[in-house]
Design a protein around this motif. Structure first.
Motif, short mmCIF file in Angstrom:
data_model
loop_
_atom_site.label_atom_id
_atom_site.label_comp_id
_atom_site.label_asym_id
_atom_site.label_seq_id
_atom_site.Cartn_x
_atom_site.Cartn_y
_atom_site.Cartn_z
N LYS A 1 0.85 -1.20 0.00
CA LYS A 1 0.00 0.00 0.00
C LYS A 1 0.88 1.24 0.00
N ALA A 2 1.90 1.21 0.86
CA ALA A 2 2.72 2.39 1.05
C ALA A 2 3.45 2.78 -0.24
N ARG B 1 -8.74 4.92 -1.53
CA ARG B 1 -9.11 3.50 -1.58
C ARG B 1 -10.59 3.30 -1.28
N GLU B 2 -11.11 4.08 -0.32
CA GLU B 2 -12.55 3.99 0.00
C GLU B 2 -13.39 4.41 -1.22
N THR B 3 -12.94 5.47 -1.90
CA THR B 3 -13.68 5.94 -3.08
C THR B 3 -13.65 4.89 -4.19
N GLY C 1 -12.97 -5.63 -6.61
CA GLY C 1 -13.64 -6.55 -5.69
C GLY C 1 -12.63 -7.31 -4.85
N LYS C 2 -11.38 -7.32 -5.32
CA LYS C 2 -10.33 -8.06 -4.62
C LYS C 2 -9.06 -7.21 -4.49
N ASN C 3 -8.68 -6.63 -5.63
CA ASN C 3 -7.43 -5.88 -5.66
C ASN C 3 -7.64 -4.45 -6.15
N PHE C 4 -6.69 -3.61 -5.78
CA PHE C 4 -6.67 -2.25 -6.32
C PHE C 4 -5.77 -2.25 -7.55
#
Ligand code: SF4
Ligand code: SF4
Length: 241
Positions: free
Chosen positions: A32-33, A177-179, A150-153
């Protein structure tokens, strides 16, 4: 005496699992970072977005702000190559080059969407370099270039100059990420509903057309009906090559 890892696994499997889970979380956090983003406002995405998917969230926002009618001329249904359908902002055909014939500029013109995939959003003003509907821009524009499946960004535009830009706080990343997750949820809702609504509406339109035709036929004189039969018979005759 120090316990070996092996013993630990035999004696207390749960503890080892917890360690593994922690390790996974650490890797996920590290991944993520690595994603940092800050929009440079280069507007490249608005210039080459192609069809922009619209969701119920967008329609609800426009309804709340009393602007639905402003968007109607730009909406269209996109039959995707995978068989699905999306409600979209349909890009306008490109401005003709010097000497080229003017193309149909009506958003509902018959230029296939596949020819417009790289074209600018119809609501981007190129001269003023601004989005004409910024406060009412679709959810899809708010999450760009990050998507969630649904699983990955995933980053949908690796050429976006904002990717890798410093200055993104943890909160910014969380919000983005929420958006993206919200967009996935809303798009799924739309993709489930749209085929059903489209079928109901088409059926209704077809039934209304049939009823109108039957009413018109019942009001025809015998002469007019004979002429119509004649026209229909001619249309069905094989045409010479
Ligand atoms: S999202 Fe990326 S491509 Fe779009 S304006 Fe920002 S930096 Fe440019
Ligand atoms: S609606 Fe606005 S932000 Fe979204 S692509 Fe069009 S011009 Fe850009």
């Amino acid at each position: 005496m120090e316990e070996s890892n092996e013993n630990k696994e035999n004696i207390d499997g749960n503890e080892v699992n917890t360690e593994k889970e922690q390790e996974k979380e650490d890797i996920a956090e590290e991944t993520k970072a690595k994603f940092t983003f800050k929009c440079t406002r280069c507007d490249n995405c608005c210039l080459t977005r192609g069809p922009i998917p619209i969701t119920f969230w967008d329609i609800e926002l426009w309804a709340k702000n009393g602007v639905v009618a402003n968007f109607l001329p730009y909406l269209d249904i996109y039959h995707k190559p995978d068989g699905g359908i999306d409600l979209i902002f349909k890009p306008l055909p490109p401005t003709p080059k010097e000497g080229e014939e003017e193309t149909q500029r009506d958003p509902f013109g018959n230029i296939p969407i596949e020819d417009l995939l790289e074209e600018k959003c119809p609501l981007y003003n190129k001269d003023q370099k601004e989005c004409l509907v910024y406060d009412n821009r679709p959810l899809s524009c708010r999450t760009y270039p990050l998507e969630f499946d649904g699983k990955n960004f995933t980053v949908v535009d690796v050429d976006c100059p904002g990717i890798g830009e410093e200055g993104m706080s943890k909160e910014d990343l969380k919000e983005m990420r929420e958006t993206a997750k919200h967009m996935f949820y809303e798009l799924t809702r739309m993709r489930i509903s749209l085929p059903v609504l489209s079928q109901i509406i088409s059926q209704k339109v077809m039934m209304d057309l049939m009823r109108q035709n039957m009413e018109a036929m019942s009001k025809m004189s015998d002469d007019d009906r004979t002429k119509l039969d004649e026209i229909l018979r001619k249309e069905q005759e094989p045409q010479p090559d």
